[in-house]
Design an enzyme around this catalytic site. Structure first.
Site, PDB file in Angstrom:
ATOM      1  N   HIS A 119       0.096  -3.087   3.305  1.00 40.70           N
ATOM      2  CA  HIS A 119       0.038  -3.562   4.684  1.00 40.70           C
ATOM      3  C   HIS A 119       0.524  -5.007   4.763  1.00 40.70           C
ATOM      4  CE1 HIS A 119      -3.212  -0.589   5.891  1.00 40.70           C
ATOM      5  NE2 HIS A 119      -3.538  -0.697   4.623  1.00 40.70           N
ATOM      6  N   ASP A 122       3.744  -1.858   9.642  1.00 42.87           N
ATOM      7  CA  ASP A 122       3.644  -2.713   8.448  1.00 42.87           C
ATOM      8  C   ASP A 122       3.780  -1.894   7.157  1.00 42.87           C
ATOM      9  OD1 ASP A 122       1.018  -1.687   9.339  1.00 42.87           O
ATOM     10  OD2 ASP A 122       0.166  -2.842   7.703  1.00 42.87           O
ATOM     11  N   GLU A 151      -3.333  -5.955   1.669  1.00 40.05           N
ATOM     12  CA  GLU A 151      -2.679  -6.643   2.794  1.00 40.05           C
ATOM     13  C   GLU A 151      -1.960  -7.869   2.251  1.00 40.05           C
ATOM     14  OE1 GLU A 151      -2.706  -6.376   6.273  1.00 40.05           O
ATOM     15  OE2 GLU A 151      -4.319  -4.922   6.664  1.00 40.05           O
ATOM     16  N   HIS A 158       1.792   1.402   5.332  1.00 42.83           N
ATOM     17  CA  HIS A 158       0.928   1.825   6.427  1.00 42.83           C
ATOM     18  C   HIS A 158       1.769   2.581   7.462  1.00 42.83           C
ATOM     19  CE1 HIS A 158      -2.654   0.646   9.235  1.00 42.83           C
ATOM     20  NE2 HIS A 158      -2.705   1.895   8.851  1.00 42.83           N
TER      21      HIS A 158
END
Ligand SMILES: [Zn+2]
Length: 243
Positions: free
Chosen positions: A24, A137, A87, A127
Site C-alpha cells: 500500500h 495504491d 504501507e 491494494h
C-alpha cells in the site's frame, strides 16, 4: 533490521493462515499516518517512511485492518486474515517515485515475510489489484520489476505472450487473479493491471484527492483494448500460470 514500535489498537485474531502480502501507500509521514489510521479505525502491520525508517504498528501474527473488501485468486473473503500489510509513505500516492531508502528497507522485509509464510509469488499484490474499484495504491511508480528481480512477486517477458492461447481480456485478468465478473469490474481490473504492468502507458492524474475519489475511470471501455495491452496481459497471465 531496526524496527520502531508504534502500536495501533485496531487488530484482532486471524481466522486463516497468511498466504498473501499486500503493498500500500499513504500520503502521510509516519506520525500523521498513525493518526489518520487511528482516526479511521484501520491499521497496517508495517509502515515505511520516505527516509526508509520502518515502523511496526500491528504484530504480524495478528489480523491488521488494511485490505477491506477484496478478492484475489483463491482469497475471496476476509483478506485481512490471510495477509500481511505494508504501507509506504508516498506524498503523490505513487505517481512520483519511491525513495531508494524505502526500497532498501522494503526488499529485505518482504523477503523475510515471504519466506516465513511461504507466500506464492502470485500472491504478492497491490491494494489496487485486490480492490480495483476502490483503491489505486501503491501507484504506478511502485517498482514491481525491481522487486520481482529480488524474488518478490512476478514480472513478465513479453516474448511469452504467444505461449498463452487465451485472447479474452476478462479471462486473462482472471488467470492472473483479478476479480472480473462483470464489465465494470473488468474495466477496473484492466486499469489496475495497466498501472502495475504497463505504467508507461497510463496517464498521470497528479491530484491526490482525485486519485482517492476516482480510483479508476468508470465505464471507459477503451481500457480493454489495444494490441500492446493484450500482448502484455497474455505475457503476465502466462507468467502467473507458470510460476
Ligand atoms: Zn491501501
Amino acid at each position: 533490521m531496526q524496527i520502531k514500535q508504534h502500536p495501533l489498537p485496531h487488530f484482532n485474531e486471524r481466522k486463516k493462515p497468511v498466504s498473501a502480502l499486500v503493498l500500500h501507500c499513504s500520503a502521510f509521514h509516519e506520525a500523521e499516518a498513525y493518526q489518520s489510521y487511528d482516526d479511521a479505525g484501520v491499521s497496517t502491520h508495517y509502515f515505511i517512511d520516505e527516509d526508509g525508517c520502518l515502523t511496526q504498528m500491528v504484530a504480524e501474527e495478528k489480523r491488521a485492518w488494511h485490505a477491506g473488501v477484496a478478492s484475489w485468486r483463491e482469497i475471496i473473503e476476509d483478506f485481512n486474515s490471510a495477509s500481511v500489510g505494508i504501507e509506504l509513505c508516498n506524498m503523490s500516492l505513487g505517481e512520483t517515485p519511491y525513495t531508494q531508502a524505502q526500497i532498501n528497507t522494503l526488499i529485505p522485509l518482504c523477503q523475510e515475510i515471504i519466506k516465513k509464510y511461504h507466500i506464492l509469488p502470485q500472491n504478492v499484490v497491490a491494494h489496487s489489484d485486490i480492490a480495483p474499484m476502490r483503491k489505486m495504491d501503491p501507484g504506478m511508480t511502485f517498482p514491481w520489476q525491481e522487486l520481482a528481480q529480488n524474488g518478490i512477486g512476478l514480472w513478465y517477458d513479453v516474448k511469452n505472450a504467444d505461449k498463452n492461447k487465451e485472447n479474452d481480456v476478462g479471462t486473462l485478468l482472471k488467470q492472473i487473479g483479478y476479480k472480473a465478473d462483470d464489465e465494470e469490474e473488468t474495466i477496473a481490473a484492466a486499469y489496475a493491471f495497466r498501472r502495475r504492468f504497463l505504467p508507461e502507458e497510463v496517464q498521470i492524474v497528479g491530484n491526490v484527492r482525485e486519485l482517492i475519489e476516482h480510483p479508476y475511470p468508470q465505464g471507459k471501455e477503451s481500457l480493454l483494448q489495444g494490441e500492446k495491452f493484450l500482448q502484455t496481459l497474455k505475457a503476465v497471465a502466462y507468467s502467473f500460470e507458470q510460476a
